[in-house]
Each structure stands twice: as structure tokens, then as C-alpha cells.
Design an enzyme around this catalytic site. Structure first.
Site, PDB file in Angstrom:
ATOM      1  N   ALA A   1      19.088  23.546  46.466  1.00 36.24           N
ATOM      2  CA  ALA A   1      17.355  23.554  46.006  1.00 36.24           C
ATOM      3  C   ALA A   1      16.911  24.885  46.135  1.00 36.24           C
ATOM      4  O   ALA A   1      16.981  25.370  46.990  1.00 36.24           O
ATOM      5  CB  ALA A   1      16.738  22.500  46.647  1.00 36.24           C
TER       6      ALA A   1
ATOM      7  N   ASP B   1      23.806  27.590  48.001  1.00 42.23           N
ATOM      8  CA  ASP B   1      22.632  26.640  48.450  1.00 42.23           C
ATOM      9  C   ASP B   1      22.438  25.928  47.187  1.00 42.23           C
ATOM     10  O   ASP B   1      22.780  26.278  46.193  1.00 42.23           O
ATOM     11  CB  ASP B   1      21.206  27.294  49.259  1.00 42.23           C
TER      12      ASP B   1
ATOM     13  N   LYS C   1      16.708  18.219  57.708  1.00 38.06           N
ATOM     14  CA  LYS C   1      15.237  17.816  57.377  1.00 38.06           C
ATOM     15  C   LYS C   1      14.484  17.368  58.768  1.00 38.06           C
ATOM     16  O   LYS C   1      13.497  17.407  58.822  1.00 38.06           O
ATOM     17  CB  LYS C   1      15.236  16.645  56.412  1.00 38.06           C
TER      18      LYS C   1
ATOM     19  N   ASP D   1      17.787  30.688  49.456  1.00 34.27           N
ATOM     20  CA  ASP D   1      16.540  31.127  49.072  1.00 34.27           C
ATOM     21  C   ASP D   1      15.927  31.146  50.251  1.00 34.27           C
ATOM     22  O   ASP D   1      14.466  31.184  50.339  1.00 34.27           O
ATOM     23  CB  ASP D   1      15.900  30.277  47.897  1.00 34.27           C
TER      24      ASP D   1
END
Length: 275
Positions: free
Chosen positions: A17, A15, A56, A189
Site C-alpha cells: 500500500a 512494500d 497493525k 513509503d
């Protein structure tokens, strides 16, 4: 021709960010808050972090489906948010995200060293993100100036379905020429990113402290008292339980040791789908 299971890992699919860049995953979170605010709707940072890892547009749709946020929207507009309303928020989110992405582009401490060690073990480095391609272009360029270049990048709008669907992870497998999904490890994360890896048939590693779940800067993380850090780790590990990661570590700096352990398990005949 007989099937031979992989003896070692061939690729790590990372990943962005909260995993390799932007400790605490602040870039997308703050912009969600600002985008909703421009429509007169208050969303807290904690609320904004909830669906992190999704594409998003899907993230905004999920936020709008939270009853409390939907009611705040109704109080302003007299109706519940439709898909067209979600698109309007998304279209405001995008330029804000592009404008401010550089503010949170620093590499996570230890990332470069860990990735170099993985390459030294023969792994290719794939990557994917909940960001669309127009944002990823800037993220990738900023990372390159800091010394990180992945072998492949897949944005959320470059596949039919983003996380938690497995398409982005599998697109990396195809592009990198990997011959078995069990020879891949997905590192993320967020729970949608771990589900993505699980559904793709890969080994999975959840990061508990560098990303969205803890939501602190590196300095704040290092300053946490030991007892508080332990409580937070326990909370975050419980959050990940449903997505069933094979490993939980604090940051990417610990990843090489995990890769060595996975290689040992593969050599013993273990497979990710059986664990």
C-alpha cells in the site's frame, strides 16, 4: 574462499500500500479511524497515519500510547488502554480491513511498467507489508487481477517482529535465494519500512508522494500547484531524514532509473552500508 561484493542488484523488495497499490495509502488509514470510532474514541486521519508501516497491532498500540488519544480512551472507559484493549480494537479492525480492502486496490500509475523494467534488468521482485497474512491474501489476489504478481510475499505476522525490524526483508532474501543483502533494494513509503531495509543492510528508496506521507489521491497529487508540491516534498524529506534512505523519489515510476544508478555504484565498489 574470498568475499566478492555484488556487481549488480539481484532483487527489489517492494512494500504494497502506497508503493505498488493504493495511491495515498488510504485502505489502512481510514479503517484505523473507523475501528477506534466503534469504541467511541475519535482518531483523526492525520493521527492514524503517524505510525504507518508498522504491523497493525503495533500500529494500534502506538496510537494508544499517544497522550491525547490515551486521554480520549480514558474519558470513555475510565482507564488507559491496555494490551488487551489494543487487541480488542485490532480484532475489530481486521474484519473492517478485509471487507473494505478492495475499495483501495488499484495499482499505482506506472507500477507495472517499472516492475517489468526491473525484471528486464534481471531483478527478482520480493514484497512485504504491514498487513497480516489474512489481509495480504486478498491484497495479493486483487493485485493479480490487475496484472501484478510478486515473486514472494511476507506478511507482518509471518515473522517474529515486523517493521522497523528487518525480518520481513530478510525473509525475502532467503526465499528468493539472494546471496548478498547488498544486492537488494527496499522500496517503501514509510519510515519504518526504510528502517527495515537499512537494518537489513540493503539499499533503500523512500517514496515521497504515492503513499502515507503525502496522503493524497493520484488526481489530487497531479493537481497540486508546483509551489505547494515542493513544500510538501520538503516536509516529507525531512520526515524521512532519521531513517536515512539512500534515495527519495516521488513514485515507483522513477525506480528503474534509481536501480541503474545503484548498479553503477555497485560497479564502482560502493556498498549500501557505507552510505
Amino acid at each position: 574462499m574470498n568475499y566478492n561484493q555484488p556487481a549488480t542488484l539481484q532483487a527489489a523488495i517492494l512494500d504494497w500500500a502506497g508503493t505498488v497499490v493504493d495511491f495515498g495509502s488510504f485502505a489502512p488509514t481510514q479503517i484505523f479511524v473507523e475501528a477506534f470510532a466503534e469504541f467511541g474514541v475519535q482518531v483523526s486521519l492525520e493521527e492514524a497515519r503517524g505510525p504507518m508501516g508498522m504491523g497493525k497491532w503495533d500500529h494500534i498500540r502506538t496510537l494508544c500510547d499517544i497522550p491525547a488519544i490515551a486521554e480520549r480512551y480514558r474519558a470513555v472507559f475510565g482507564r488507559l488502554p491496555s494490551d488487551d484493549d489494543v487487541t480488542a480494537i485490532y480484532e475489530r479492525f481486521m474484519p473492517l480491513q478485509i471487507e473494505k480492502i478492495a475499495e483501495h486496490s488499484a495499482l499505482i500509475p506506472g507500477a507495472l511498467q517499472a516492475i517489468a523494467e526491473l525484471r528486464g534488468m534481471g531483478l527478482k521482485i520480493g514484497s512485504c507489508s504491514g498487513y497480516p497474512a489474512v489481509v495480504m491474501e486478498k491484497v495479493v489476489a486483487l493485485a493479480e487481477t490487475n496484472g501484478y504478481v510478486a515473486d514472494h510475499v511476507v506478511a507482518t505476522d509471518e515473522v517474529p517482529n515486523g517493521r522497523p525490524w528487518p525480518a520481513q526483508a530478510l525473509a525475502n532474501v532467503i526465499a528468493l535465494g539472494i546471496d548478498d543483502v547488498a544486492a537488494c533494494v527496499k522500496v517503501d513509503d514509510t519510515w519504518p519500512g526504510i528502517l527495515e531495509g537499512r537494518r537489513a543492510g540493503m539499499w533503500t528508496v523512500a517514496l515521497t508522494c504515492s503513499g502515507n506521507a503525502l496522503g493524497l489521491t493520484y488526481e489530487q497529487y497531479k493537481a497540486l500547484p508546483a509551489a505547494e508540491l515542493e513544500r510538501e516534498r520538503t516536509r516529507i524529506e525531512q520526515m524521512f531524514e532519521g531513517s536515512r534512505p539512500h534515495y527519495l523519489i516521488e513514485t515507483i515510476a522513477e525506480l528503474p532509473a534509481v536501480v541503474r544508478d545503484i548498479n553503477a555504484r555497485l560497479a564502482r565498489g560502493e556498498m549500501p552500508q557505507g552510505n
